[in-house]
Design a protein around this motif. Structure first.
Motif, PDB file in Angstrom:
ATOM      1  N   LYS A 174       0.811  -1.230   0.000  1.00  0.00           N
ATOM      2  CA  LYS A 174       0.000   0.000   0.000  1.00  0.00           C
ATOM      3  C   LYS A 174       0.842   1.276   0.000  1.00  0.00           C
ATOM      4  CE  LYS A 174      -3.566  -2.714   0.303  1.00  0.00           C
ATOM      5  NZ  LYS A 174      -4.315  -3.060  -0.937  1.00  0.00           N
ATOM      6  N   ALA A 175       2.082   1.187  -0.534  1.00  0.00           N
ATOM      7  CA  ALA A 175       2.904   2.395  -0.651  1.00  0.00           C
ATOM      8  C   ALA A 175       2.317   3.292  -1.731  1.00  0.00           C
ATOM      9  CB  ALA A 175       4.340   2.022  -0.991  1.00  0.00           C
ATOM     10  N   LYS A 176       2.557   4.597  -1.600  1.00  0.00           N
ATOM     11  CA  LYS A 176       1.992   5.565  -2.543  1.00  0.00           C
ATOM     12  C   LYS A 176       3.046   6.395  -3.271  1.00  0.00           C
ATOM     13  CE  LYS A 176      -2.202   4.436  -1.432  1.00  0.00           C
ATOM     14  NZ  LYS A 176      -3.009   3.629  -2.373  1.00  0.00           N
ATOM     15  N   HIS A 177       4.187   6.624  -2.636  1.00  0.00           N
ATOM     16  CA  HIS A 177       5.204   7.521  -3.215  1.00  0.00           C
ATOM     17  C   HIS A 177       6.587   6.977  -2.868  1.00  0.00           C
ATOM     18  CE1 HIS A 177       6.716  11.961  -3.737  1.00  0.00           C
ATOM     19  NE2 HIS A 177       7.346  11.093  -4.515  1.00  0.00           N
ATOM     20  N   THR A 178       7.302   6.521  -3.897  1.00  0.00           N
ATOM     21  CA  THR A 178       8.596   5.864  -3.693  1.00  0.00           C
ATOM     22  C   THR A 178       9.748   6.728  -4.187  1.00  0.00           C
ATOM     23  OG1 THR A 178       7.689   3.636  -3.823  1.00  0.00           O
ATOM     24  CG2 THR A 178      10.001   3.873  -4.360  1.00  0.00           C
ATOM     25  N   LEU A 179      10.802   6.745  -3.389  1.00  0.00           N
ATOM     26  CA  LEU A 179      12.061   7.386  -3.773  1.00  0.00           C
ATOM     27  C   LEU A 179      13.062   6.280  -4.061  1.00  0.00           C
ATOM     28  CD1 LEU A 179      13.537  10.193  -3.960  1.00  0.00           C
ATOM     29  CD2 LEU A 179      14.365   9.728  -1.631  1.00  0.00           C
ATOM     30  N   CYS A 180      13.472   6.139  -5.329  1.00  0.00           N
ATOM     31  CA  CYS A 180      14.413   5.089  -5.724  1.00  0.00           C
ATOM     32  C   CYS A 180      15.801   5.716  -5.836  1.00  0.00           C
ATOM     33  CB  CYS A 180      13.985   4.472  -7.056  1.00  0.00           C
ATOM     34  SG  CYS A 180      14.773   2.877  -7.410  1.00  0.00           S
ATOM     35  N   VAL A 181      16.715   5.281  -4.994  1.00  0.00           N
ATOM     36  CA  VAL A 181      18.032   5.916  -4.839  1.00  0.00           C
ATOM     37  C   VAL A 181      19.079   5.163  -5.660  1.00  0.00           C
ATOM     38  CG1 VAL A 181      19.783   6.692  -3.204  1.00  0.00           C
ATOM     39  CG2 VAL A 181      17.361   6.615  -2.509  1.00  0.00           C
ATOM     40  N   ILE A 182      19.648   5.827  -6.662  1.00  0.00           N
ATOM     41  CA  ILE A 182      20.654   5.224  -7.540  1.00  0.00           C
ATOM     42  C   ILE A 182      22.032   5.730  -7.125  1.00  0.00           C
ATOM     43  CG2 ILE A 182      21.457   4.976  -9.919  1.00  0.00           C
ATOM     44  CD1 ILE A 182      18.594   5.408 -10.849  1.00  0.00           C
ATOM     45  N   HIS A 183      22.895   4.820  -6.705  1.00  0.00           N
ATOM     46  CA  HIS A 183      24.180   5.234  -6.141  1.00  0.00           C
ATOM     47  C   HIS A 183      25.320   5.262  -7.155  1.00  0.00           C
ATOM     48  CE1 HIS A 183      24.017   0.797  -5.503  1.00  0.00           C
ATOM     49  NE2 HIS A 183      25.291   0.854  -5.890  1.00  0.00           N
ATOM     50  N   GLU A 184      25.041   4.929  -8.422  1.00  0.00           N
ATOM     51  CA  GLU A 184      26.073   5.019  -9.463  1.00  0.00           C
ATOM     52  C   GLU A 184      25.406   5.376 -10.786  1.00  0.00           C
ATOM     53  OE1 GLU A 184      29.313   2.230 -11.828  1.00  0.00           O
ATOM     54  OE2 GLU A 184      28.519   1.526  -9.913  1.00  0.00           O
ATOM     55  N   ARG A 185      25.548   6.604 -11.185  1.00  0.00           N
ATOM     56  CA  ARG A 185      24.897   7.067 -12.419  1.00  0.00           C
ATOM     57  C   ARG A 185      25.458   6.326 -13.632  1.00  0.00           C
ATOM     58  NH1 ARG A 185      22.035  11.720 -13.854  1.00  0.00           N
ATOM     59  NH2 ARG A 185      22.377  12.627 -11.781  1.00  0.00           N
ATOM     60  N   GLY A 186      24.557   5.895 -14.519  1.00  0.00           N
ATOM     61  CA  GLY A 186      24.981   5.249 -15.755  1.00  0.00           C
ATOM     62  C   GLY A 186      25.182   3.755 -15.664  1.00  0.00           C
ATOM     63  N   ASN A 187      25.092   3.189 -14.453  1.00  0.00           N
ATOM     64  CA  ASN A 187      25.208   1.744 -14.294  1.00  0.00           C
ATOM     65  C   ASN A 187      23.919   1.107 -14.822  1.00  0.00           C
ATOM     66  OD1 ASN A 187      24.838  -0.900 -13.067  1.00  0.00           O
ATOM     67  ND2 ASN A 187      26.545  -0.414 -11.724  1.00  0.00           N
ATOM     68  N   VAL A 188      24.025   0.325 -15.885  1.00  0.00           N
ATOM     69  CA  VAL A 188      22.825  -0.170 -16.562  1.00  0.00           C
ATOM     70  C   VAL A 188      21.967  -1.047 -15.650  1.00  0.00           C
ATOM     71  CG1 VAL A 188      23.761   0.008 -18.892  1.00  0.00           C
ATOM     72  CG2 VAL A 188      24.138  -2.105 -17.569  1.00  0.00           C
ATOM     73  N   GLY A 189      22.609  -1.802 -14.778  1.00  0.00           N
ATOM     74  CA  GLY A 189      21.857  -2.662 -13.873  1.00  0.00           C
ATOM     75  C   GLY A 189      21.046  -1.864 -12.872  1.00  0.00           C
ATOM     76  N   LEU A 190      21.661  -0.845 -12.299  1.00  0.00           N
ATOM     77  CA  LEU A 190      20.975  -0.010 -11.306  1.00  0.00           C
ATOM     78  C   LEU A 190      19.843   0.782 -11.951  1.00  0.00           C
ATOM     79  CD1 LEU A 190      23.985   1.323  -9.191  1.00  0.00           C
ATOM     80  CD2 LEU A 190      22.669  -0.793  -8.925  1.00  0.00           C
ATOM     81  N   GLU A 191      20.109   1.315 -13.119  1.00  0.00           N
ATOM     82  CA  GLU A 191      19.067   2.068 -13.831  1.00  0.00           C
ATOM     83  C   GLU A 191      17.881   1.157 -14.147  1.00  0.00           C
ATOM     84  OE1 GLU A 191      19.121   5.277 -14.479  1.00  0.00           O
ATOM     85  OE2 GLU A 191      21.222   5.907 -14.396  1.00  0.00           O
ATOM     86  N   ALA A 192      18.163  -0.091 -14.528  1.00  0.00           N
ATOM     87  CA  ALA A 192      17.094  -1.030 -14.864  1.00  0.00           C
ATOM     88  C   ALA A 192      16.247  -1.371 -13.650  1.00  0.00           C
ATOM     89  CB  ALA A 192      17.686  -2.298 -15.468  1.00  0.00           C
ATOM     90  N   ARG A 193      16.860  -1.429 -12.486  1.00  0.00           N
ATOM     91  CA  ARG A 193      16.096  -1.725 -11.272  1.00  0.00           C
ATOM     92  C   ARG A 193      15.033  -0.660 -11.017  1.00  0.00           C
ATOM     93  NH1 ARG A 193      20.767  -3.562  -6.870  1.00  0.00           N
ATOM     94  NH2 ARG A 193      21.333  -5.512  -7.903  1.00  0.00           N
ATOM     95  N   CYS A 194      15.465   0.590 -11.011  1.00  0.00           N
ATOM     96  CA  CYS A 194      14.504   1.669 -10.741  1.00  0.00           C
ATOM     97  C   CYS A 194      13.477   1.801 -11.864  1.00  0.00           C
ATOM     98  CB  CYS A 194      15.234   2.992 -10.526  1.00  0.00           C
ATOM     99  SG  CYS A 194      16.038   3.112  -8.908  1.00  0.00           S
ATOM    100  N   ALA A 195      13.905   1.568 -13.103  1.00  0.00           N
ATOM    101  CA  ALA A 195      12.960   1.615 -14.222  1.00  0.00           C
ATOM    102  C   ALA A 195      11.908   0.525 -14.070  1.00  0.00           C
ATOM    103  CB  ALA A 195      13.707   1.456 -15.540  1.00  0.00           C
TER     104      ALA A 195
END
Length: 337
Positions: A174-195
């Motif tokens: 029942k979450a409504k507003h999520t902040l997805c924190v990416i600790h390495e810009r441009g890392n394809v794996g991390l970007e894919a997680r938040c996407a």
């Protein structure tokens, strides 16, 4: 006293002994030589005559990130089992990681295991390895790039799939507003997680980029975001250590947000068990390191290809929650989860 046998009895004894020896030789079981030959054959079936091979494991892992300690531990366990001469190199700078791969090629290693967090930077050195006849496998990052770059196998988590699974779970919570924190810009794996999270989560998803190598900066940036927007009720981090930072940020901001994370370690097990963190997504880094190194030995000695060389070998995602955390606690304590 004469103890010698009569000539006829002696002849019969000799003939009986000869027959017994012949039978034993036919069955290959009465002397040690038969067992030794079987043992030798069994050993040969599992090991080709290639000698001790050299393997280089090269990752984009930053210094001080405990996640990569687990990857290395698995890799070294496989190397010890297979009698591999294993070297490890890492650099979060893609140009420097590429240089490490080229160094391994010049060093004439027998195999390379590499992460493709920044696939474009790895394309050239991977091609050089292939041209030199060195087999290359991928792990952890680059599930969408390993085949196009000609890697033999891939071991890791489908990050997009994992992200979508997290989005679904947040809906269930029942979450409504999520902040997805990416600790390495441009890392394809991390970007894919938040996407992936954003794709399936019905609420609002905001992306926040932080400098993962600066713990204080991570805490300050997340704290500021929570203070600026009190409607954020969920913080999703992409590494276990950042989740623990986020717990502190929530407290410092006076926020009521909950924290969830990707990745697991022994400290995260404690946090999940205590309820500080809702859940962790385990991709099994120990297993990634182990399989990547072991796969190169299997390929060199027996021509084996996991996944047939066309499909990745998935090591996650697996959700660790308060209800099942006890089942992995002992392994996390041993440093293998």
């Amino acid at each position: 006293m004469n103890t010698s046998l009569p000539p006829q009895a002696s002849s019969l004894s000799v003939r009986a002994a000869a027959l017994a020896v012949a039978a034993c030789l036919l069955l290959a079981g009465c002397t040690g030589s038969g067992d030794a030959r079987l043992d030798s054959d069994a050993e040969a079936a599992g090991k080709a005559d290639t000698g001790r091979i050299k393997v280089a494991l090269i990752t984009h892992g930053g210094e001080g990130d405990a996640f990569w300690d687990l990857v290395q531990k698995g890799a070294r366990a496989a190397a010890a089992k297979d009698d591999i001469d294993l070297t490890y190199g890492n650099d979060s700078d893609p140009t420097k990681q590429a240089a490490l791969v080229r160094d391994a090629v010049r060093g004439k290693v027998d195999g390379i295991a590499v992460t493709l967090a920044k696939p474009a930077a790895m394309r050239g050195p991977v091609a050089e390895a292939r041209a030199a006849g060195i087999p290359v496998v991928g792990l952890n990052s680059g599930i969408d790039a390993w085949r196009s770059q000609g890697l033999l196998e891939y071991f890791g988590q489908d990050e997009s799939l994992a992200g979508r699974a997290v989005g679904d779970r947040l809906d269930g919570l029942k979450a409504k507003h999520t902040l997805c924190v990416i600790h390495e810009r441009g890392n394809v794996g991390l970007e894919a997680r938040c996407a992936g999270v954003k794709k399936t989560f019905d609420g609002q998803t905001d992306l926040l980029y932080v400098e993962g190598t600066d713990k204080n900066a991570v805490n300050a940036t997340v704290t500021a975001s929570l203070r600026q927007d009190p409607s954020i009720d969920e913080v999703v981090t992409l590494g276990a250590q950042f989740a623990l930072d986020a717990v502190k940020s929530v407290r410092d901001a006076g926020s009521r947000a909950r924290v969830a994370t990707f990745d697991l370690n022994k400290d995260m097990v404690k946090a999940v068990r205590s309820g500080q963190v809702q859940f962790a997504v385990d991709q099994q880094p120990y297993l990634q390191g182990y399989l990547a190194v072991d796969s190169l030995w299997l390929y060199k000695t027996n021509g084996n290809l996991s996944g047939g060389g066309v499909a990745p070998v998935l090591t996650g995602p697996a959700f660790v929650t308060r209800s099942n955390v006890a089942s992995v606690a002992q392994f996390a304590a041993a440093g293998t989860r």
